[in-house]
Design a protein around this motif. Structure first.
Motif, short mmCIF file in Angstrom:
data_model
loop_
_atom_site.label_atom_id
_atom_site.label_comp_id
_atom_site.label_asym_id
_atom_site.label_seq_id
_atom_site.Cartn_x
_atom_site.Cartn_y
_atom_site.Cartn_z
N THR A 107 -10.11 -5.89 3.29
CA THR A 107 -9.63 -5.70 4.66
C THR A 107 -10.36 -6.57 5.67
OG1 THR A 107 -11.07 -3.78 4.75
CG2 THR A 107 -8.75 -3.37 4.32
N THR A 147 -9.58 1.62 -3.60
CA THR A 147 -8.98 0.68 -2.65
C THR A 147 -9.82 -0.59 -2.48
OG1 THR A 147 -10.04 2.00 -0.94
CG2 THR A 147 -7.70 2.35 -1.26
N GLU A 148 -10.91 -0.68 -3.24
CA GLU A 148 -11.84 -1.78 -2.98
C GLU A 148 -11.25 -3.17 -3.26
OE1 GLU A 148 -15.22 -0.18 -5.07
OE2 GLU A 148 -16.34 -0.08 -3.20
N SER A 149 -10.09 -3.19 -3.96
CA SER A 149 -9.49 -4.51 -4.17
C SER A 149 -8.79 -5.02 -2.90
CB SER A 149 -8.50 -4.45 -5.33
OG SER A 149 -7.59 -3.40 -5.11
N ASN A 150 -8.64 -4.14 -1.89
CA ASN A 150 -8.07 -4.62 -0.61
C ASN A 150 -9.19 -5.19 0.25
OD1 ASN A 150 -5.85 -3.18 -1.57
ND2 ASN A 150 -6.35 -1.37 -0.33
#
Lengths: 289, 584
Positions: free
Chosen positions: B27, B22-25
């Protein structure tokens, strides 16, 4: 224990849990305790989203998404498959919300633990169906506002005592834990890992969105739940041996309720009644310990 | 079907399998509040006239880093051995822990650290600036003069201290009895100061002419020779043989004399000198009575000292003022007039006036005057007005074209006279002179304001020299900003003392030392208000793995790519070493 908290991270940043999510903290602590040889079975819950939309995953361990009602059954199957492969190292964990534990998943859970399946069932409890829009569950506490118990129709039924229901199955290990007490949580997860058969962890996980609390108060409120005896920290071995793990400061329950928007409609009289309920539950627990 | 690349082996059945994290999000884009590490000012350090970094000293002491803790004191105060004993410790009154259970025994730990340094012969490693060409003369080697010289030495200046007495220390050497301040404690501090390059010339009384000469040879002069003359009572009989100055008596005792004190001695006054004289008289076997014109609670003497004084058998007469002293067959008759409270002074003490004509007579062997001291020579006093005068917090600076910068400090200019206030004055003088030499006279006010601890008035050398403390916010952490969930009630230490009977027969130090384990336990109670003690709560509770350990002094940083700004780290910081601010 101390070391465990400071090293090894099994979650990726960038997950889409709400700001201040207690369930994300709970998962982080659990995996720090269990380590990489863990398979997570994930029935429908907030974490179905937090774990990432396909093709992403926010966990560094394998995850199987399952149907809402099937947490106990899928875990049983995964365990059986691992046994066939001769893998005795890997811990199978069902990670379910309170809906997937108290309500929809209860049948599969009860069946699995009755067979004493060798897995850990973790319920991270945020006291309503938060992911679908804050609908009440049988875990929602007396007095709470939810979208299905709105206005004066706030919930006038008590929260189901899930640990006692599991204890009634005489499983080897059942315990409560709380995100504000990480060392206790990690100790219990590690202890559960070493035990064979069905283990149950009930983790209190605050929900800023659903409880109408500021995100920064997530841990503070979780701690208050323990300090007021609303959520006592205890463990039960073999369905009979009770140990209370923490002596609370016994703050009045008012201190816990006044911090949360979901309880703001409660009158002093209601709070007095709730205090009596909490006292009664606590006395009942003391008798068993 | 996607192939598992990063996260797991190729799936053998037909289910979709995630293969990226999920590191491409990022946040961090959700964030509207921004947490950051920001150390703040602890109330004790702001209350300390010397601005000692107490929260940090306690933190280091807790870890058993006694040398580092001692060096942290030396940043701001060269007299830990002295101040650990005789300071009135305003820090402890400001301690946030006092609102929770009991204030930290800061002075006891300070003394422990200094004793430990002496016992282990620690050599301090102190931050100092490169040597400069300017030379400074310091007149007086009391706490103010020596502190000024010490700080000037650290700032790179050559310092010569001139002392009229045969040994340095001023009031510390000659005015405070050894049961409060043993000679060894003073000598340890003084030799540490000398080891920083300060030269002390004893037996050199400075006259007005010599001062004029100094103007030619030095680039700056710090006049800090204290108040050594007793204030006059202004009553008949004051100059009789049996009426002496309390301070002279204390000096004679410290010179080694064993005075004859048989019979009753009356001490007039209510300050520490009065108390010290009375307690010394008792120790020599005499009887002592203190006559004070106001009430016990108005006495400038330290509360603890007054309590011990009464315990030791000294009588205290409140609301009496001397009217006359007469001699009668080898004894003296002291006439006291009774006083009454008539309102309150600006400092909160009772204002008193004569209560009718009531008087009483006491037959006494001798009378000691201890109603305060004044400067021994008029030219010690700073000029009162003039355009070339700069009045600082605890000093007065005179800048005239015909001579170098002159600063008057210590008791000469003090609003409140005490050892630590003299140290503060010496520090202010040193920093002011440093600013004059480096940046010019016009920058003095600004420069001094820049190195204040909290809202002042204390100054910090570490801040002036742009050390780590410079980065801290001046916000003083109040009790409400401490997350007390992380602390549990524990009792503070009780200062161990000689028993009353042991005290009465010797000049042995009354306060006993504490062990290392007791000191560590006590310092561990410190909240370390506003300071990061690496507890790592911010890291532990972060739901987004956005607190990342690194090799900086802070030990960690916030990863703003992912931090959603929930604020848990800031609330769960037990000591308010983080801040949460709105995003721009």
């Amino acid at each position: 224990m101390e070391q465990t908290m400071h090293e090894n991270e099994y979650l990726y940043s960038g997950h889409v849990a709400c700001s201040g999510c207690g369930a994300a903290i709970a998962m982080r602590f659990l995996l720090k305790a269990l380590g990489e040889k863990t398979i997570i079975v994930l029935p429908a819950c907030c974490w179905s989203i937090i774990a990432g939309p396909y093709p992403q995953s926010s966990l560094k361990v394998p995850v199987i998404h399952s149907a809402f009602e099937a947490g106990g059954a899928v875990a049983s199957g995964v365990r059986a498959a691992l046994d066939v492969k001769g893998d005795t190292e890997t811990t199978v964990v069902t990670w379910a919300g309170d809906g997937g534990t108290f309500d929809i998943g209860f049948q599969a859970l009860s069946g699995a633990v009755e067979r004493n399946e060798d897995f850990i069932y973790v319920c991270y409890d945020n006291e309503a169906y938060m992911n679908t829009g804050i609908q009440r569950s049988s875990s929602t506490p007396y007095g709470a506002w939810t979208t299905t118990t709105p206005g004066i129709e706030w919930k006038k039924l008590r929260k189901k005592n899930i640990v006692e229901a599991l204890v009634a199955h005489r499983i080897p290990y059942a315990a409560t834990a709380n995100i504000a007490f990480p060392e206790d949580l990690v100790r219990k997860a590690k202890k559960a890992k070493e035990i064979k058969g069905s283990r149950f962890l009930h983790i209190y996980s605050s929900c800023p969105t659903g409880w109408r609390i500021p995100s920064e108060m997530s841990i503070k409120i979780a701690r208050m739940a323990v300090q007021t005896n609303i959520f006592p920290l205890y463990e039960v071995e073999d369905g009979v041996n009770y140990t209370i793990n923490y002596k609370s400061k016994e703050y009045p329950v008012r201190e816990y309720f006044k911090l949360q928007g979901r309880f703001k409609h409660l009158s002093d009289k209601d709070l007095e009644q709730i205090q009596e309920m909490v006292n009664e539950d606590w006395q009942r627990l003391l008798k068993k310990a | 079907m996607a192939k598992g690349k990063e996260m797991m082996g190729p799936p053998s059945i037909l289910i979709p399998c995630s293969y990226i994290s999920t590191e491409s999000n990022k946040t961090g884009a959700w964030r509207f509040l921004r947490p950051r590490y920001e150390e703040k000012t602890s109330p004790c350090s702001a209350a300390c006239p010397a601005g000692e970094d107490i929260g940090r000293i306690e933190m280091l002491a807790t870890q058993g880093l006694f040398k580092e803790a001692w060096e942290t004191i030396l940043w701001e105060n060269p007299f830990p051995g002295v101040c650990g004993r005789v300071c009135y410790h305003p820090c402890e009154r400001a301690c946030n822990r006092g609102e929770f259970d009991e204030a930290i025994a800061i002075h006891t730990i300070e003394r422990f650290l200094s004793d430990t340094a002496a016992r282990n012969d620690f050599k301090p490693v102190l931050e100092r600036l490169p040597a400069r060409k300017e030379k400074i003369a310091i007149i007086g080697s009391g706490p103010g003069g020596l502190a000024g010289a010490y700080f000037l030495a650290l700032l790179g200046y050559g310092c010569d201290v001139f002392e009229s007495m045969p040994e340095p220390g001023g009031v510390l050497r000659w005015g405070i009895p050894s049961y409060r301040l043993p000679l060894s404690a003073l000598r340890n501090d003084v030799s540490q100061i000398e080891s920083q390059g300060v030269r002390i010339y004893t037996g050199r009384r400075i006259t007005r002419d010599l001062l004029e000469d100094m103007y030619g040879t030095y680039d700056g002069v710090f006049v800090c020779c204290g108040h050594s003359a007793s204030r006059s009572l202004g009553i008949p009989g004051e100059n009789l043989k049996g009426v002496t100055n309390g301070l002279d008596f204390l000096r004679r005792v410290r010179e080694g004399e064993i005075p004859s004190v048989e019979g009753l001695s009356v001490i007039i006054g209510g300050g520490n000198t009065a108390v010290d004289v009375a307690r010394s008289v008792i120790r020599f076997g005499g009887k002592a009575l203190i006559a004070y014109r106001r009430r016990r609670q108005d006495m400038p003497a330290f509360e603890d000292e007054v309590a011990m004084l009464l315990d030791e058998g000294v009588e205290l007469r409140e609301l009496v003022a001397p009217i006359t002293i007469t001699e009668e067959s080898g004894e003296y008759v002291l006439t006291l007039g009774s006083m009454k409270v008539a309102g309150e002074d600006t400092d909160g003490r009772a204002r008193v006036e004569r209560d009718g004509d009531t008087t009483e007579e006491i037959r006494v062997k001798r009378v000691f005057k201890a109603i305060g001291e004044v400067a021994a020579e008029s030219w010690f006093e700073p000029p009162e007005k003039g355009t070339d005068i700069k009045i600082l917090n605890t000093c007065v600076m005179v800048n005239r074209p015909d001579h170098p910068a002159v600063v008057f400090g210590g008791d000469l200019t003090a609003g409140f006279k005490s050892v630590v206030n003299a140290v503060a004055s010496g520090k202010e003088a040193a920093i002011a002179l440093d600013i004059v030499f480096r940046k010019g006279l016009d920058s003095v006010d600004e420069g001094l304001a820049d190195c204040m601890v909290g809202d002042g008035p204390a100054h910090s050398m570490e801040i002036h020299m742009k050390g780590e403390r410079y980065k801290r916010s001046s916000h003083i952490v109040p009790y409400e900003e401490i997350n007390t969930d992380y602390f549990s009630f524990t009792q503070g230490i009780t200062q161990p003392r000689l028993l009353r009977d042991e005290r009465l027969t010797s000049f042995e130090e009354v306060d006993l030392k504490i062990s290392a384990s007791v000191a560590m336990r006590e310092s561990e109670r410190c909240f370390n208000c506003g300071l990061c003690n690496q507890c790592d709560n911010c890291y532990i509770y972060c739901p987004d793995m956005s607190v990342v350990h690194d090799s900086s002094i802070q030990g960690r940083h916030v990863d703003y790519d992912y931090c959603k700004g929930c604020g848990i780290c800031v609330v769960e910081c037990p000591r308010n070493a983080m801040s949460l601010e709105e995003e721009d």
